[in-house]
Scaffold this motif. Structure first.
Motif, PDB file in Angstrom:
ATOM      1  N   ALA A 148       0.850  -1.186   0.000  1.00  0.00           N
ATOM      2  CA  ALA A 148       0.000   0.000   0.000  1.00  0.00           C
ATOM      3  C   ALA A 148       0.889   1.241   0.000  1.00  0.00           C
ATOM      4  N   GLU A 149       0.349   2.308  -0.520  1.00  0.00           N
ATOM      5  CA  GLU A 149       1.105   3.554  -0.543  1.00  0.00           C
ATOM      6  C   GLU A 149       1.003   4.230   0.826  1.00  0.00           C
ATOM      7  N   LEU A 150       2.151   4.695   1.312  1.00  0.00           N
ATOM      8  CA  LEU A 150       2.134   5.512   2.532  1.00  0.00           C
ATOM      9  C   LEU A 150       1.916   6.943   2.067  1.00  0.00           C
ATOM     10  N   ARG A 151       0.731   7.478   2.436  1.00  0.00           N
ATOM     11  CA  ARG A 151       0.355   8.783   1.904  1.00  0.00           C
ATOM     12  C   ARG A 151      -0.139   9.655   3.050  1.00  0.00           C
ATOM     13  N   ASN A 159      -5.765   2.307   6.100  1.00  0.00           N
ATOM     14  CA  ASN A 159      -6.152   3.691   6.395  1.00  0.00           C
ATOM     15  C   ASN A 159      -5.827   4.158   7.811  1.00  0.00           C
ATOM     16  N   MET A 160      -4.927   3.450   8.498  1.00  0.00           N
ATOM     17  CA  MET A 160      -4.535   3.889   9.842  1.00  0.00           C
ATOM     18  C   MET A 160      -3.435   4.948   9.735  1.00  0.00           C
ATOM     19  N   LYS A 161      -3.549   5.966  10.598  1.00  0.00           N
ATOM     20  CA  LYS A 161      -2.469   6.971  10.705  1.00  0.00           C
ATOM     21  C   LYS A 161      -1.307   6.336  11.460  1.00  0.00           C
ATOM     22  N   LEU A 162      -0.129   6.523  10.928  1.00  0.00           N
ATOM     23  CA  LEU A 162       1.035   5.963  11.619  1.00  0.00           C
ATOM     24  C   LEU A 162       1.468   6.913  12.743  1.00  0.00           C
ATOM     25  N   LEU A 167       6.787   6.514  12.264  1.00  0.00           N
ATOM     26  CA  LEU A 167       7.149   7.375  11.131  1.00  0.00           C
ATOM     27  C   LEU A 167       8.629   7.734  11.184  1.00  0.00           C
ATOM     28  N   GLY A 168       9.100   7.968  12.402  1.00  0.00           N
ATOM     29  CA  GLY A 168      10.509   8.300  12.598  1.00  0.00           C
ATOM     30  C   GLY A 168      11.413   7.190  12.100  1.00  0.00           C
ATOM     31  N   VAL A 169      11.039   5.950  12.450  1.00  0.00           N
ATOM     32  CA  VAL A 169      11.823   4.781  12.021  1.00  0.00           C
ATOM     33  C   VAL A 169      11.809   4.679  10.504  1.00  0.00           C
ATOM     34  N   ILE A 170      10.631   4.818   9.935  1.00  0.00           N
ATOM     35  CA  ILE A 170      10.489   4.698   8.481  1.00  0.00           C
ATOM     36  C   ILE A 170      11.280   5.785   7.766  1.00  0.00           C
ATOM     37  N   ALA A 171      11.220   7.002   8.334  1.00  0.00           N
ATOM     38  CA  ALA A 171      11.915   8.133   7.710  1.00  0.00           C
ATOM     39  C   ALA A 171      13.424   7.899   7.675  1.00  0.00           C
ATOM     40  N   LYS A 172      13.924   7.214   8.695  1.00  0.00           N
ATOM     41  CA  LYS A 172      15.372   6.981   8.772  1.00  0.00           C
ATOM     42  C   LYS A 172      15.809   5.761   7.964  1.00  0.00           C
ATOM     43  N   ALA A 192       6.957  10.855  -2.387  1.00  0.00           N
ATOM     44  CA  ALA A 192       7.145  12.236  -1.940  1.00  0.00           C
ATOM     45  C   ALA A 192       5.949  12.717  -1.122  1.00  0.00           C
ATOM     46  N   GLU A 193       4.816  12.053  -1.316  1.00  0.00           N
ATOM     47  CA  GLU A 193       3.619  12.470  -0.579  1.00  0.00           C
ATOM     48  C   GLU A 193       3.431  11.716   0.727  1.00  0.00           C
ATOM     49  N   SER A 194       4.417  10.957   1.127  1.00  0.00           N
ATOM     50  CA  SER A 194       4.247  10.136   2.323  1.00  0.00           C
ATOM     51  C   SER A 194       4.199  10.944   3.612  1.00  0.00           C
ATOM     52  N   GLY A 195       4.713  12.185   3.583  1.00  0.00           N
ATOM     53  CA  GLY A 195       4.682  13.035   4.788  1.00  0.00           C
ATOM     54  C   GLY A 195       5.766  12.683   5.767  1.00  0.00           C
ATOM     55  N   LEU A 196       6.877  12.198   5.271  1.00  0.00           N
ATOM     56  CA  LEU A 196       7.988  11.817   6.150  1.00  0.00           C
ATOM     57  C   LEU A 196       8.923  12.996   6.401  1.00  0.00           C
TER      58      LEU A 196
END
Ligand SMILES: [Zn+2]
Length: 196
Positions: A148-151, A159-162, A167-172, A192-196
Motif C-alpha cells: 500500500a502507498e504511505l500517503r 487507512n490507519m495513521k502511523l 514514522l521516525g523509524v520509516i523516515a530513517k 514524496a507524498e508520504s509526509g515523512l
C-alpha cells in the motif's frame, strides 16, 4: 417458414386442378358448339336442349373461373408470405453469424489482454528480489493486496495513521529497505507524498 412453403405447394396444386377443370368444361363447350355449327343437330327439340346445355356450360365456366381466380389470389398472398418468411429467416441467420463472430472477437481480445497482463506482471516482478516477492505473496494471500502507498502519514491499505515513532523509524530507513504497516503488515511504498 415450412408452413409457408407447404401452403404455396398446396395452392399451386389447387390452382392447376382449377385450371384443368375450366379447360375440361371449355373443351366440352367447343365440341357442342361445333356440332351445332356443323349442322349435325337437326331436330329442333335436340337443338333447344343443346342450347340450354351450352348456356349451362357458360355459367359453369364462369363459376369455375371465379374459383380459379380466388385460388390464384390466395397463391399470390402465400408466395409473398413465403418470400417474407425466407427474408426473415435469412436475417436471423445473418444476425446469429454476426453474434458468433463478435463473440469470437471478444474472446480473442480478452485472451490477448490477459496474456498481456500476465506478461506485464512477469516483467514487473522480474526485477524484484525473491524474498520480497515471497513476502508480498504471503501478505497478499491474507489481505488481498500485499502493498500500500504511505500517503500523508497514513497507510493506504488499512487507512490507519502511523504514529510519530513509527514514522521516525520509516523516515530513517534506507530507500531500499522494506518497511511495513504495524497495523495491517502490508508493505508500505514510500513516495514524496508520504509526509515523512
Ligand atoms: Zn496498514
Amino acid at each position: 417458414m415450412r408452413d409457408a412453403r407447404i401452403l404455396v405447394d398446396d395452392l399451386t396444386r389447387e390452382q392447376k386442378k382449377a385450371d384443368q377443370d375450366v379447360e375440361q368444361v371449355k373443351t366440352r363447350r367447343e365440341r357442342d358448339r361445333s356440332r351445332v355449327e356443323q349442322g349435325l343437330i337437326t331436330n329442333p327439340k335436340d337443338l333447344q336442349r343443346m342450347n340450354h346445355e351450352l348456356e349451362s356450360l357458360d355459367r359453369r365456366i364462369s363459376t369455375l373461373e371465379d374459383e380459379e381466380l380466388e385460388v390464384m389470389e390466395k397463391l399470390e398472398e402465400a408466395q409473398a408470405e413465403r418470400v417474407r418468411a425466407e427474408r426473415e429467416e435469412g436475417e436471423v441467420v445473418e444476425k446469429l453469424a454476426g453474434l458468433a463472430e463478435s463473440r469470437d472477437t471478444k474472446s480473442r481480445e480478452a485472451t490477448a489482454a490477459l496474456d498481456q497482463q500476465v506478461d506485464e506482471r512477469a516483467s514487473a516482478l522480474g526485477g524484484l528480489p525473491e524474498d520480497l516477492l515471497a513476502l508480498y505473496e504471503r501478505i497478499r494471500e491474507k489481505q488481498g493486496v500485499g502493498a500500500a502507498e504511505l500517503r500523508a502519514r497514513q497507510c493506504g491499505g488499512c487507512n490507519m495513521k502511523l504514529n510519530a515513532a513509527d514514522l521516525g523509524v520509516i523516515a530513517k530507513a534506507p530507500a531500499d529497505d522494506v518497511v511495513r504497516c504495524e497495523e495491517c503488515s502490508r508493505i508500505l511504498v514510500r513516495t514524496a507524498e508520504s509526509g515523512l
